[in-house]
Design an enzyme around this catalytic site. Structure first.
Site, PDB file in Angstrom:
ATOM      1  N   THR A  35     -26.407 -11.425  44.408  1.00 21.51           N
ATOM      2  CA  THR A  35     -26.682 -12.853  44.562  1.00 21.51           C
ATOM      3  C   THR A  35     -26.315 -13.289  45.971  1.00 21.51           C
ATOM      4  O   THR A  35     -25.298 -12.870  46.524  1.00 21.51           O
ATOM      5  CB  THR A  35     -25.915 -13.680  43.527  1.00 21.51           C
ATOM      6  OG1 THR A  35     -24.506 -13.403  43.634  1.00 21.51           O
ATOM      7  CG2 THR A  35     -26.367 -13.336  42.108  1.00 21.51           C
TER       8      THR A  35
ATOM      9  N   GLN B 253     -14.306 -10.817  41.159  1.00 21.87           N
ATOM     10  CA  GLN B 253     -13.019 -11.174  41.762  1.00 21.87           C
ATOM     11  C   GLN B 253     -11.989 -10.054  41.718  1.00 21.87           C
ATOM     12  O   GLN B 253     -11.070 -10.014  42.540  1.00 21.87           O
ATOM     13  CB  GLN B 253     -12.431 -12.412  41.074  1.00 21.87           C
ATOM     14  CG  GLN B 253     -13.289 -13.657  41.188  1.00 21.87           C
ATOM     15  CD  GLN B 253     -14.080 -13.914  39.933  1.00 21.87           C
ATOM     16  OE1 GLN B 253     -14.564 -12.973  39.307  1.00 21.87           O
ATOM     17  NE2 GLN B 253     -14.214 -15.164  39.559  1.00 21.87           N
TER      18      GLN B 253
ATOM     19  N   GLY C 110     -22.453 -18.111  39.638  1.00 24.41           N
ATOM     20  CA  GLY C 110     -22.737 -16.685  39.462  1.00 24.41           C
ATOM     21  C   GLY C 110     -22.764 -16.280  38.004  1.00 24.41           C
ATOM     22  O   GLY C 110     -23.592 -15.460  37.576  1.00 24.41           O
ATOM     23  N   ASP C 111     -21.864 -16.850  37.213  1.00 27.52           N
ATOM     24  CA  ASP C 111     -21.849 -16.557  35.773  1.00 27.52           C
ATOM     25  C   ASP C 111     -23.133 -17.060  35.110  1.00 27.52           C
ATOM     26  O   ASP C 111     -23.681 -16.407  34.220  1.00 27.52           O
ATOM     27  CB  ASP C 111     -20.638 -17.215  35.112  1.00 27.52           C
ATOM     28  CG  ASP C 111     -19.320 -16.724  35.680  1.00 27.52           C
ATOM     29  OD1 ASP C 111     -19.275 -15.576  36.170  1.00 27.52           O
ATOM     30  OD2 ASP C 111     -18.337 -17.478  35.640  1.00 27.52           O
TER      31      ASP C 111
ATOM     32  N   GLY D  67     -26.406 -16.788  47.115  1.00 30.02           N
ATOM     33  CA  GLY D  67     -26.272 -18.230  47.209  1.00 30.02           C
ATOM     34  C   GLY D  67     -27.621 -18.909  47.340  1.00 30.02           C
ATOM     35  O   GLY D  67     -28.552 -18.658  46.568  1.00 30.02           O
TER      36      GLY D  67
END
Length: 327
Positions: free
Chosen positions: A223, A172, A256-257, A225
């Protein structure tokens, strides 16, 4: 493997909009957006990328070190992190500020719009990673996740000076970083994590081509999804690991984490990148079926069943032996 995760600690305010963001956007007016979405559900949960990754690692039997700043309201949260197997002795607790807030709205297509209030996170820059390194008797890997930008830069420089491998995960904070800062964070990283959108943004921010990024990192995990994850290594053919499917997706926050936690646990168990990614994808699916980033229940048998169905019996056997040892 001794892993430290430097990243945000936050309280998540998660809302659901029963519509599609895309239907509310007018292409000719995107430079003057003024929108309000009426949400029909609110969940207040504990989160933050650093804490989320640590919880996942802790539940997989890895005792990670959380490096971040929290607020005067952290006591209860800290106790819950300890019970999840997280070392919180290197968390800086502010004397005046509250823990950071993550306010996120998800639409029915699982798209998200989020805002982060830093709060105590701004004090993360005052943490000395070298002191953490000494306290625990040495670190093998430091994840530099989204956090106070100055803290991210300081921790990255310190890790390189100490000779500790870095996993760069700007996520982010790419929206706040300039070209030089982004380059500093990823240059020389052992691992680089982004999602598919962040991959394009990172290339724009650095001004580097994909090949130039790969020449500067050990492996780049992207990643995608529902399409899984791609593993990029310079001079090697791209490896694509499919996602673990589910018909019960509830909330993508923290997925994601969870992937990162599963992947890093796989590396700690000395598994190859593709096997580690399979663990990450399986754990990500567990999390997407739960509202909140840390509320999921992790059962080794359930995780292995998902891996068996998605990747086959050989993968389940290889991962199961490590998971059994960790448990």
């Amino acid at each position: 493997m001794r892993i430290a995760v430097a990243g945000s600690i936050a309280t998540d305010h998660l809302m659901v909009f029963p519509g599609r963001f895309a239907e509310q956007l007018i292409a000719e007016a995107v430079e003057r957006v003024s929108l309000s979405f009426l949400a029909d559900r609110l969940e207040v949960r504990e989160g933050g990328v650093g804490a989320n990754i640590c919880v996942g690692l802790g539940r997989l039997g890895i005792r990670p070190v959380l490096v971040g700043a929290a607020g005067i309201d952290f006591a209860g949260y800290g106790n819950r992190l300890r019970r999840s197997g997280v070392d919180i002795e290197s968390v800086r607790v502010s004397e005046t500020l509250h823990t950071a807030r993550f306010v996120c709205t998800t639409d029915e297509d699982q798209n998200q719009i989020a805002t982060v209030y830093a709060g105590a996170m701004a004090e993360a820059r005052q943490i000395d990673l070298a002191e953490v390194h000494r306290r625990v008797g040495g670190l093998d890997l430091v994840v530099i996740g989204a956090d106070d930008p100055d803290a991210m830069l300081r921790h990255t420089a310190t890790a390189h000076t100490l000779g500790v491998r870095v996993a760069a995960d700007p996520s982010q904070q790419l929206a706040r970083l300039d070209e030089d800062q982004t380059r500093q964070l990823i240059d020389g990283a052992h691992l680089l994590f982004t999602n598919e959108y962040e991959q394009a943004l990172l290339l724009e921010r650095t001004g580097w081509t994909r090949e130039e990024v790969l020449s500067r990192v050990g492996a780049w995990l992207v990643t995608r999804g529902a399409d899984g994850v791609s593993i990029l290594v310079a001079g090697r053919e791209q490896q694509d690991v499919p996602a673990v499917s589910t018909d019960h997706a509830v909330d993508p926050t923290g997925v994601g984490d969870a992937f990162r936690a599963g992947f890093l646990a796989g590396l700690a168990w000395k598994l190859p990148y593709d096997r580690a990614a399979q663990i990450g994808c399986a754990l990500a699916t567990v999390v997407i079926e739960t509202v909140g980033t840390q509320e999921y229940k992790l059962l080794p048998t359930d995780l292995l069943t998902r891996i068996d169905h998605a990747y086959g019996h050989v993968a389940a056997l290889a991962i199961g032996s490590r998971l059994a040892d960790a448990s």
